[in-house]
Motif scaffolding. Sequence first.
Motif, PDB file in Angstrom:
ATOM      1  N   ASN A   1      -9.908   8.456   2.689  1.00 41.69           N
ATOM      2  CA  ASN A   1      -8.699   8.697   1.575  1.00 41.69           C
ATOM      3  C   ASN A   1      -8.963   7.135   0.832  1.00 41.69           C
ATOM      4  O   ASN A   1      -9.645   6.225   1.224  1.00 41.69           O
ATOM      5  CB  ASN A   1      -7.570   8.478   2.645  1.00 41.69           C
ATOM      6  CG  ASN A   1      -7.156   9.523   3.146  1.00 41.69           C
ATOM      7  OD1 ASN A   1      -8.169  10.551   3.179  1.00 41.69           O
ATOM      8  ND2 ASN A   1      -6.096   9.817   3.901  1.00 41.69           N
ATOM      9  N   HIS A   2      -8.065   7.240  -0.243  1.00 46.93           N
ATOM     10  CA  HIS A   2      -8.182   6.003  -1.032  1.00 46.93           C
ATOM     11  C   HIS A   2      -6.955   6.261  -1.865  1.00 46.93           C
ATOM     12  O   HIS A   2      -6.155   7.070  -2.004  1.00 46.93           O
ATOM     13  CB  HIS A   2      -9.400   6.170  -1.960  1.00 46.93           C
ATOM     14  CG  HIS A   2      -9.525   7.605  -2.598  1.00 46.93           C
ATOM     15  ND1 HIS A   2      -9.391   7.811  -3.947  1.00 46.93           N
ATOM     16  CD2 HIS A   2     -10.184   8.652  -2.141  1.00 46.93           C
ATOM     17  CE1 HIS A   2      -9.420   9.285  -4.048  1.00 46.93           C
ATOM     18  NE2 HIS A   2     -10.073   9.511  -3.201  1.00 46.93           N
TER      19      HIS A   2
ATOM     20  N   GLY B   1       0.856  -1.174   0.174  1.00 47.30           N
ATOM     21  CA  GLY B   1      -0.131   0.108  -0.035  1.00 47.30           C
ATOM     22  C   GLY B   1       0.866   1.339  -0.065  1.00 47.30           C
ATOM     23  O   GLY B   1       2.066   1.295  -0.109  1.00 47.30           O
ATOM     24  N   ARG B   2      -0.014   2.374   0.032  1.00 42.48           N
ATOM     25  CA  ARG B   2       0.955   3.741   0.041  1.00 42.48           C
ATOM     26  C   ARG B   2       1.727   3.943   1.336  1.00 42.48           C
ATOM     27  O   ARG B   2       1.536   3.198   2.412  1.00 42.48           O
ATOM     28  CB  ARG B   2      -0.230   4.682   0.338  1.00 42.48           C
ATOM     29  CG  ARG B   2       0.092   6.082  -0.176  1.00 42.48           C
ATOM     30  CD  ARG B   2      -0.736   7.270  -0.416  1.00 42.48           C
ATOM     31  NE  ARG B   2      -1.408   7.750   1.091  1.00 42.48           N
ATOM     32  CZ  ARG B   2      -0.606   8.732   1.424  1.00 42.48           C
ATOM     33  NH1 ARG B   2       0.481   9.358   0.853  1.00 42.48           N
ATOM     34  NH2 ARG B   2      -0.775   9.090   2.574  1.00 42.48           N
ATOM     35  N   LEU B   3       3.089   4.454   0.982  1.00 43.10           N
ATOM     36  CA  LEU B   3       3.875   4.695   2.124  1.00 43.10           C
ATOM     37  C   LEU B   3       3.080   5.794   2.812  1.00 43.10           C
ATOM     38  O   LEU B   3       3.340   7.060   2.339  1.00 43.10           O
ATOM     39  CB  LEU B   3       5.250   4.963   1.587  1.00 43.10           C
ATOM     40  CG  LEU B   3       6.246   5.319   2.633  1.00 43.10           C
ATOM     41  CD1 LEU B   3       6.494   4.088   3.623  1.00 43.10           C
ATOM     42  CD2 LEU B   3       7.626   5.788   2.068  1.00 43.10           C
TER      43      LEU B   3
ATOM     44  N   PHE C   1       3.490   1.647   6.060  1.00 41.41           N
ATOM     45  CA  PHE C   1       2.489   1.187   5.046  1.00 41.41           C
ATOM     46  C   PHE C   1       1.120   1.139   5.130  1.00 41.41           C
ATOM     47  O   PHE C   1       0.615   0.638   6.333  1.00 41.41           O
ATOM     48  CB  PHE C   1       2.866  -0.082   4.447  1.00 41.41           C
ATOM     49  CG  PHE C   1       4.459   0.062   3.680  1.00 41.41           C
ATOM     50  CD1 PHE C   1       4.783   0.579   2.638  1.00 41.41           C
ATOM     51  CD2 PHE C   1       5.336  -0.498   4.528  1.00 41.41           C
ATOM     52  CE1 PHE C   1       5.902   0.707   2.207  1.00 41.41           C
ATOM     53  CE2 PHE C   1       6.795  -0.534   4.141  1.00 41.41           C
ATOM     54  CZ  PHE C   1       7.176   0.281   2.914  1.00 41.41           C
TER      55      PHE C   1
ATOM     56  N   THR D   1      -1.967  15.931  -4.664  1.00 39.19           N
ATOM     57  CA  THR D   1      -2.048  14.980  -3.702  1.00 39.19           C
ATOM     58  C   THR D   1      -1.193  15.318  -2.532  1.00 39.19           C
ATOM     59  O   THR D   1      -0.123  15.903  -2.603  1.00 39.19           O
ATOM     60  CB  THR D   1      -1.760  13.784  -4.403  1.00 39.19           C
ATOM     61  OG1 THR D   1      -0.891  13.338  -4.701  1.00 39.19           O
ATOM     62  CG2 THR D   1      -2.963  13.471  -5.489  1.00 39.19           C
ATOM     63  N   GLU D   2      -1.664  14.674  -1.439  1.00 41.98           N
ATOM     64  CA  GLU D   2      -0.820  14.606  -0.289  1.00 41.98           C
ATOM     65  C   GLU D   2       0.241  13.851  -0.478  1.00 41.98           C
ATOM     66  O   GLU D   2      -0.087  12.374  -0.973  1.00 41.98           O
ATOM     67  CB  GLU D   2      -1.547  14.159   0.827  1.00 41.98           C
ATOM     68  CG  GLU D   2      -2.512  15.336   1.310  1.00 41.98           C
ATOM     69  CD  GLU D   2      -3.562  14.875   2.264  1.00 41.98           C
ATOM     70  OE1 GLU D   2      -3.399  13.829   2.901  1.00 41.98           O
ATOM     71  OE2 GLU D   2      -4.489  15.416   2.610  1.00 41.98           O
TER      72      GLU D   2
END
Lengths: 145, 145
Positions: free
Chosen positions: A144-145, A4-6, A90, A56-57
């Motif tokens: 969030n996504h 997933g996103r860091l 993550f 984006t963030e």
Amino acid sequence: MQLGRLNHVGIAVPDLASAIAHYQEVLGATDITEPFDLPEQGVKVCFVNTPGHDGTEGTQLELLAPLSEDSPVTGFLAKNPLGGQHHVCFEVPDIGEARAEFERQGKRILGPTRIGAHGTPIFFIHPKDMMGQLTEIMETPKGNH
Amino acid sequence: MQLGRLNHVGIAVPDLASAIAHYQEVLGATDITEPFDLPEQGVKVCFVNTPGHDGTEGTQLELLAPLSEDSPVTGFLAKNPLGGQHHVCFEVPDIGEARAEFERQGKRILGPTRIGAHGTPIFFIHPKDMMGQLTEIMETPKGNH
């Protein structure tokens, strides 16, 4: 399991106020959240927000100072008095599924799943099972996504 | 100076092949670039791509293995045999302006500006001047924003 996103990089600092000044004055950070205590983790925390692509963030820098002598960050700072990179975090869509998956893999999870600095459930995995990196797994905040 | 995107986190690993397997099998990474040598830095490198928000590219994990005994990563691995977080890298729009700014601040810059793993100019700043973190500054690749 899919990477997933860091969400953030945790950075231990000896003192939160001087760390905030460093990020503002040396690196030009303009968006730093108000510090707050996270007594369950034994740390005082704030986030340096960094920009992502296309407005984006981006991945945050989580500045961590010890709340007390028995803080997990105290030992890190004894070895690294100036501070340094402490953990990576993550995101996962479902914390229960992720925990079960790491348990199935035989990874040592440090303590119970608890609420982290973003208000969502988190747990940590032992650095010895993660190529030397203390690894936080956090459920993506809703919305969030 | 304004804080730019966190392009990547540099992670020292003893062996690139087993690190790639770890990120694929344990963390579910699906997008890892082909390893290549970066002889100027004394390292063999690949990038684990992580997702950002809204389909954008997120902060990368740069896996770094030593290319030779005198690699800068060799000393790090002697202290941290399993590997660990090695540096952070922030983007700037203009490398020359950024270098002048850090020099003006009296920060110790490690060697000349050179071409980094993304093909754009980079330099490193001494961790003792950056709260314990080896910090890479890189010019944003053209076409990114």
